[in-house]
Write an enzyme that holds these catalytic residues in place. Structure first.
Site, short mmCIF file in Angstrom:
data_model
loop_
_atom_site.label_atom_id
_atom_site.label_comp_id
_atom_site.label_asym_id
_atom_site.label_seq_id
_atom_site.Cartn_x
_atom_site.Cartn_y
_atom_site.Cartn_z
N LYS A 37 0.85 -1.20 0.00
CA LYS A 37 0.00 0.00 0.00
C LYS A 37 0.88 1.23 0.00
CE LYS A 37 -2.63 0.70 3.61
NZ LYS A 37 -3.82 0.60 4.49
N CYS A 55 0.07 14.78 -5.71
CA CYS A 55 -0.62 14.02 -6.75
C CYS A 55 -1.72 13.11 -6.19
CB CYS A 55 0.40 13.16 -7.51
SG CYS A 55 -0.30 12.15 -8.82
N CYS A 66 2.73 16.37 -7.37
CA CYS A 66 2.06 16.55 -8.66
C CYS A 66 3.02 17.18 -9.65
CB CYS A 66 0.84 17.45 -8.47
SG CYS A 66 0.06 18.04 -9.99
N HIS A 70 -1.79 14.95 -14.37
CA HIS A 70 -3.25 14.76 -14.35
C HIS A 70 -3.91 15.37 -15.59
CE1 HIS A 70 -2.44 18.60 -12.21
NE2 HIS A 70 -3.49 19.01 -12.91
#
Ligand code: FES
Ligand code: FES
Lengths: 88, 88
Positions: A37, A55, A66, A70
């Site tokens: 995870k 992000c 980020c 995206h």
């Protein structure tokens, strides 16, 4: 909401339509797949910039930050995801 | 990395296999789909708890906060996503 649908490649419409809902599909193609995870921590007192973007699209080459990836993801898929902005 | 693959339902293997890569699929099924891009801001000086978990799986019912929904998402899909932890 369905994210992709397509026929069987035969060009005949309405047969063997397959619809994939995002619920059944992973959202992280490549990032740290050896980890069970992927959890990241930010000590907010250590943030250096007035705003730092993190992000949430799992497409950034600088994850967990980020990098604007995206935009391409949203364009390619019709999605609407964006970063979490941390402000000092 | 492929996230799902399946036949045509005929039970015959190796025919009309469809493989969906997450790259072509949206990752946000339901959250604020009326927004062109879902961006959230956190003023870190206003965080109340020592640690606050923010969702990166787009499955939380308390988005932008994490509600643990990534566990079910990972289990259902074989994915490995988790939250961003903000620590004071
Ligand atoms: S690159 Fe992933 S949210 Fe911006
Ligand atoms: S519920 Fe989405 S990361 Fe935890």
């Amino acid at each position: 909401v369905n994210f992709c649908s397509f026929g069987d490649g035969s060009g005949r419409k309405g047969r063997r339509m397959v619809v994939v809902r995002a619920e059944g599909v992973g959202i992280n193609p490549d990032i740290r797949k050896s980890e069970e995870k992927v959890v990241d921590s930010v000590v907010v007192t250590e943030l250096s910039k007035p705003t730092t973007a993190y992000c949430r699209c799992w497409r950034s080459k600088t994850f967990p930050l980020c990098d604007g990836g995206h935009v391409q993801h949203n364009k390619a898929t019709g999605d609407n995801v964006g970063p979490l902005l941390l402000k000092k």
